[in-house]
Design an enzyme around this catalytic site. Structure first.
Site, PDB file in Angstrom:
ATOM      1  N   ASP A  91     -13.093  11.279  -2.811  1.00  0.00           N
ATOM      2  CA  ASP A  91     -14.285  11.182  -1.987  1.00  0.00           C
ATOM      3  C   ASP A  91     -15.248  12.262  -2.469  1.00  0.00           C
ATOM      4  O   ASP A  91     -14.921  13.053  -3.334  1.00  0.00           O
ATOM      5  CB  ASP A  91     -13.922  11.355  -0.511  1.00  0.00           C
ATOM      6  CG  ASP A  91     -13.307  12.717  -0.236  1.00  0.00           C
ATOM      7  OD1 ASP A  91     -13.266  13.140   0.921  1.00  0.00           O
ATOM      8  OD2 ASP A  91     -12.848  13.368  -1.198  1.00  0.00           O
ATOM      9  N   GLY A 220     -19.204   5.682   7.544  1.00  0.00           N
ATOM     10  CA  GLY A 220     -19.719   5.994   8.860  1.00  0.00           C
ATOM     11  C   GLY A 220     -19.139   5.150   9.975  1.00  0.00           C
ATOM     12  O   GLY A 220     -19.617   5.198  11.103  1.00  0.00           O
ATOM     13  N   ASP A 266      -8.647   3.680   3.278  1.00  0.00           N
ATOM     14  CA  ASP A 266      -7.827   4.883   3.222  1.00  0.00           C
ATOM     15  C   ASP A 266      -7.790   5.497   4.611  1.00  0.00           C
ATOM     16  O   ASP A 266      -8.720   5.275   5.400  1.00  0.00           O
ATOM     17  CB  ASP A 266      -8.428   5.918   2.256  1.00  0.00           C
ATOM     18  CG  ASP A 266      -9.564   6.689   2.914  1.00  0.00           C
ATOM     19  OD1 ASP A 266     -10.670   6.104   3.072  1.00  0.00           O
ATOM     20  OD2 ASP A 266      -9.352   7.844   3.330  1.00  0.00           O
ATOM     21  N   CYS A 304      13.035  -3.553   6.419  1.00  0.00           N
ATOM     22  CA  CYS A 304      12.062  -2.764   5.657  1.00  0.00           C
ATOM     23  C   CYS A 304      12.645  -2.346   4.317  1.00  0.00           C
ATOM     24  O   CYS A 304      13.789  -1.882   4.258  1.00  0.00           O
ATOM     25  CB  CYS A 304      11.672  -1.524   6.475  1.00  0.00           C
ATOM     26  SG  CYS A 304      10.637  -0.347   5.589  1.00  0.00           S
ATOM     27  N   CYS A 306      11.903   0.178   2.439  1.00  0.00           N
ATOM     28  CA  CYS A 306      11.715   1.579   2.081  1.00  0.00           C
ATOM     29  C   CYS A 306      13.071   2.265   1.936  1.00  0.00           C
ATOM     30  O   CYS A 306      14.054   1.847   2.535  1.00  0.00           O
ATOM     31  CB  CYS A 306      10.859   2.310   3.118  1.00  0.00           C
ATOM     32  SG  CYS A 306      11.765   3.005   4.521  1.00  0.00           S
ATOM     33  N   CYS A 309      14.950   3.114   5.323  1.00  0.00           N
ATOM     34  CA  CYS A 309      15.583   2.011   6.043  1.00  0.00           C
ATOM     35  C   CYS A 309      16.674   1.352   5.223  1.00  0.00           C
ATOM     36  O   CYS A 309      17.741   1.030   5.751  1.00  0.00           O
ATOM     37  CB  CYS A 309      14.533   0.979   6.448  1.00  0.00           C
ATOM     38  SG  CYS A 309      13.380   1.620   7.680  1.00  0.00           S
ATOM     39  N   HIS A 335       8.671   5.894   4.943  1.00  0.00           N
ATOM     40  CA  HIS A 335       8.693   4.626   5.678  1.00  0.00           C
ATOM     41  C   HIS A 335       7.285   4.140   6.005  1.00  0.00           C
ATOM     42  O   HIS A 335       6.959   2.963   5.808  1.00  0.00           O
ATOM     43  CB  HIS A 335       9.509   4.755   6.960  1.00  0.00           C
ATOM     44  CG  HIS A 335       9.357   3.575   7.848  1.00  0.00           C
ATOM     45  ND1 HIS A 335      10.072   2.402   7.659  1.00  0.00           N
ATOM     46  CD2 HIS A 335       8.509   3.329   8.885  1.00  0.00           C
ATOM     47  CE1 HIS A 335       9.677   1.497   8.548  1.00  0.00           C
ATOM     48  NE2 HIS A 335       8.737   2.034   9.310  1.00  0.00           N
TER      49      HIS A 335
END
Lengths: 410, 534
Positions: A91, A220, A266, A304, A306, A309, A335
């Site tokens: 940014d 914004g 994001d 899941c 990940c 998990c 996760h």
């Protein structure tokens, strides 16, 4: 940048696309985790990469403070400094300068920061912001914009919007004259607050610069609010440029934005809430600090993918370690990052298969079925031809609808 | 459900026949499918997890093959949560709960955290005091036995009476300690009519404080052949020692006890002399484990003097907590001058140091650190999570087998000063790996079966590396001291509570500024009854 739209949803404005940058390919729509100070908090780049993430965000404001541009230049850029080998977006530094400091004033020249302790002033100009982002070396860089709080009204909003266009020109100038046009991609940021007329004017101005920017962000507007401005901008932004909604992270917000034609977003929310002990799931967030999880030996979500998990780490073990051990923060961060990626990945899959409206319905039913669809979700999705209430017993409820898990004792 | 027995096979070493019961030895410890080479390490855990390392990072750290778990944090619930873990196949409950597969890790459990030196209320004949987040809990031998039978770890540390009250300990106190510990060991070894509940791998923490005679007495009580009812209780064993699979020496209470008797007895006891007193008459072919050793110097000393086989990585993990990257090897490299055992990465001299944490080794020299920070490997492409059919993580990626560039001191320095947790993950993986390589080096040297070479290398190590201890004679504070101080400063600046502190500071400064203005105004206006505003 190579950018190609691959599939389009025939009902909503969602689309799936492919973006190839200097550090590889990222498929869109996607969610970008935030590596504020050159690291996704608690995780190594190897861990983040293994989760199927190809694009992260770094904060210019923080990197400029620490480690600073000099160190980054010697290191050869942030990718080499922090060990992240894939795509990165920075940014402009403007947002933090305003949000983190009470002592910033915006002038035409730039954002002026005066230290209350010694009166020293530093100024972040559009040129300076682009220079810093060049030193960081991210694949996508953002213009410095004049950001005002989304609920602000009055002439300041128009002033900020017009200035953002003028600052865009200065950013483009700096970017091109530094010879970085091919290595790094500059995005413009559409401002204008909640006023449709101002948004339109901003779009007019920024669309004129289309050939000199690689993508458009909608700034914004962060989360929850009426999605009317997002739709307005997404409708007018060119199809052949990625669209980035800044600061959006709640799953319901992400999916509504995707339906409206957004490609990237994001937010610090999923990683921050993980550190506070909250795991995100397809039926709502789970607050693992609560006593009700102390003896629950199931994982957060047995479906899941990940590492937390799949390894079978139980809610009971997480409850025992959460907020006491950094290990728990890491397990939950892993996760939640995968959860966000799954939400967006399933969206991509559904758009490709032509079943995106069904995906929206089933996600929202799973997430809000127990308490009612937030009004703003229903309205926003109706504007792209998806009616959540059709054939559904779930009522509509007023308000933001952000889900939370409370103690049974409360 | 009983744990499978442990096998401890010492490689024969003919060179070490003199006083061989205390000689250094190389051995293999086998439990289930796991082999631990000794001298070797066990990793410490906190609340059941390796500090800073999520499961995937534990897997990336190959040196972690044995984890030690203090049980006491689980006392906050009654019954303790791990005992409620549902049974999954053959997996012991504690392995299922903590997610350390039983055929990949050795898991040992003690009641208390060995490194915790806080004063505790006294133990009694019927209970030991332990710490959890809800305060002090009383744990009886029956409680402990039932917890351990339920959790079923590979190795159980028998309940011992180790005082954490202020030393020195009287003769009476030491006698109680010996008697209780022996009694509680018998209790643990007690065979039920249902004989599947005999805990079979019990390690005993050797008690007796700083008194060599007391420690000898305890050893004798382990070897004492029992009769009558006592014998029946522990049958088929004839003495307690037959049920003991290993001996544990806890450095924290031992140092406390030694400090307590400094100057009180004619010959000041040393750690070495006290451990020897415990082991003198006991069989030498059982593993000897030391907790909370204070660094490689002490570890080498204990290996050389008493034949210690296992050390926990408390010191290395603590170094990771305070920002110190360990950088040493055994045998030591040939260098001039003395160096520190590691780098305090808070130091500003590392701001632009883009070398890896393990010194300046070039690619072909031995001693490249293989940890996940110095030799980071990307997950192989097939294992990367794909969230949609369009995800192609292997595209645009060079598929080579070599690791990614190492994480640099400059980057770790940045992470430490910005209070980022990943600093400690990288340091923990690195430091444990350095310890693993250290022990591999030691095993290599002992295996040569040449006493004088091993001893020479130990002396050269002592000459090469400065020991990190609070040494009043040193001009400069040690690496650890400086790191701890720096850690404290960053913590104050960026850690928990900083916003409250910052607010207080700003308030105080504005109050002071406001006072100055007021004072000036009153002076200028010559206010009546103007007081001296400080």
């Amino acid at each position: 940048m190579e950018f190609q739209v691959i599939h389009k949803c025939s009902t909503t404005r969602a689309r799936v696309s492919r973006m190839v940058l200097a550090h590889g390919e990222t498929v869109l729509p996607t969610f970008m985790p935030v590596a504020t100070q050159a690291a996704i908090k608690g995780l190594t780049p190897e861990q983040v990469e293994s989760l199927g993430i190809s694009l992260i965000l770094n904060n210019t404001y923080h990197l400029n403070l620490r480690p600073g541009v000099d160190v980054l230049k010697v290191a050869g850029g942030a990718h080499l400094f922090e060990g992240w080998r894939h795509n990165m977006l920075t940014d402009s530094g403007g947002f933090q300068l305003v949000s983190l400091s009470k002592f910033t004033t915006i002038t035409e020249e730039g954002a002026v920061f005066s230290s209350p302790f010694n009166g020293d002033t530093t100024i972040l100009t559009p040129e300076e912001s682009i220079s810093i982002q060049h030193a960081i070396g991210a694949d996508i860089i953002m213009q410095l914009d004049d950001v005002v709080p989304s609920l602000l009204q009055g002439p300041r909003v128009e002033e900020a919007m017009k200035r953002s266009i003028r600052w865009l020109d200065r950013c483009i100038q700096q970017h091109e004259s530094a010879g970085r046009k091919d290595a790094q991609n500059l995005f413009a940021i559409v401002q204008g607050g909640l006023d449709p007329n101002l948004r339109d004017k901003c779009l007019d101005g920024m669309l004129e610069r289309k050939d000199r920017v690689s993508g458009y962000a909608i700034g914004g507007l962060s989360g929850g609010e009426e999605k009317g401005r997002i739709k307005q901008c997404a409708d007018r932004l060119p199809e052949d440029r990625p669209r980035y909604a800044m600061g959006i992270g709640f799953a319901e917000d992400l999916l509504v934005c995707v339906a409206l034609g957004i490609d990237m977003a994001d937010c610090v929310f999923p990683t921050r809430t993980a550190r506070f002990g909250v795991a995100l799931t397809h039926t709502g967030p789970i607050n693992l600090k609560l006593g009700k999880h102390a003896k629950d030996f199931d994982p957060i979500d047995s479906t899941c993918p990940c590492p937390t998990c799949k390894d079978g780490t139980s809610r009971a073990l997480l409850h025992h370690t959460v907020t006491h051990e950094t290990t728990a923060a890491h397990a939950l961060t892993i996760h939640n990052i995968v959860f966000q990626a799954q939400v967006m990945g399933r969206a991509r899959e559904a758009i490709i298969a032509g079943t995106f409206p069904d995906y929206l319905r089933s996600f929202f039913a799973g997430y809000f079925g127990d308490r009612g669809y937030p009004e703003w979700c229903v309205a926003a999705l109706r504007s792209v031809n998806v009616d959540l209430l059709e054939n559904s017993k779930t009522p509509m409820v007023p308000g933001g609808g952000a889900k939370w898990e409370y103690s049974d004792a409360a | 459900m009983s744990s499978p027995s442990l096998l401890f096979e010492i490689s024969s070493s003919e060179a070490y026949t003199n006083d061989s019961r205390f000689a250094p030895r190389v051995a293999k410890l086998l439990i289930r499918k796991v082999t631990i080479d000794t001298p070797g390490l066990l990793a410490c855990t906190s609340r059941g997890v390796v500090p800073h390392l999520s499961r995937d990072n534990v897997i990336r750290t190959k040196g972690i093959r044995w984890i030690h778990v203090p049980f006491e944090t689980f006392l906050e619930h009654k019954p303790p949560v791990p005992t409620l873990q549902p049974q999954h196949g053959q997996s012991p409950k504690i392995n299922s709960f903590l997610r350390f597969p039983a055929d990949e890790y050795v898991l040992s459990m003690s009641l208390r955290d060995h490194a915790d030196r806080r004063e505790m209320p006294a133990n009694t004949n019927v209970y030991v005091t332990a710490n959890c987040i809800r305060g002090v809990k009383k744990v009886t031998p029956s409680d402990w036995r039932s917890y351990m039978i339920s959790c079923n770890p590979d190795i159980i540390f028998s309940l011992s009476d180790i005082p954490f009250t202020t030393p020195p300990y009287s003769q009476k106190r030491l006698t109680k300690s010996i008697e209780r510990s022996a009694l509680w060991l018998a209790h643990m070894l007690h065979s039920e009519p249902d004989s599947t509940s005999i805990p079979s791998n019990v390690f005993v923490q050797m008690v007796g404080g700083a008194s060599a005679p007391a420690r000898s007495t305890f050893a004798e009580s382990l070897l004492e052949v029992l009769h009558g009812k006592e014998a029946d209780a522990i049958q088929p064993r004839k003495c307690l020692d037959e049920g003991v699979a290993g001996y544990v020496f806890d450095m924290v209470p031992l140092r406390l006890a030694i400090e307590g008797v400094q100057g009180l007895s004619p010959n000041n006891p040393t750690i070495v002399s006290l451990i020897q007193a415990s082991l003198l008459i006991l069989p030498p072919n059982k593993p000897r484990l030391v907790t909370s050793a204070r660094g490689p110097h002490e570890m080498l000393l204990l290996i050389r003097e008493v034949g210690i086989d296992l050390f926990d990585t408390y010191w290395a993990q603590r170094a990771a907590n305070i920002g110190v990257a360990l950088d040493f090897s055994f045998p030591a490299p040939i260098v001039t001058g003395k160096r520190d055992l590691g780098h305090n990465l808070y130091d500003t001299k590392y701001t632009r140091d883009f070398t890896s944490m393990m010194g300046n080794h070039d690619k072909d020299s031995p001693g490249i650190c293989l940890c996940a920070a110095c030799s980071p490997y990307s997950t192989p492409s097939p294992e990367i999570i794909r969230h949609s059919s369009m995800d192609e993580p292997d595209k645009h990626r060079d598929s080579s087998d070599s690791p990614n560039p190492p994480y640099t001191k400059a980057f770790l320095h940045h992470l430490l000063h910005t209070h980022e947790m990943s600093a400690h993950s990288l340091l923990a993986m690195h430091n444990i790996t350095v310890m693993d390589a250290f022990f591999a080096g030691i095993r290599g040297l002992i295996s040569h079966n040449n006493v004088s070479i091993f001893e020479a290398e130990i002396l050269r190590f002592f000459d090469t590396y400065m020991e990190d201890i609070n040494d009043m004679s040193r001009m400069e504070p040690s690496v650890f001291e400086r790191a701890e101080k720096a850690w404290g400063e960053v913590e104050l600046l960026r850690g928990k509570g900083r916003i409250a502190r910052e607010t207080e500071r700003v308030k105080a400064e504005s109050a002071a500024a406001a006072n100055e203005v007021l004072k000036k105004e009153m002076e200028e206006k010559g206010a009546e009854g103007a007081v001296n505003v400080p």
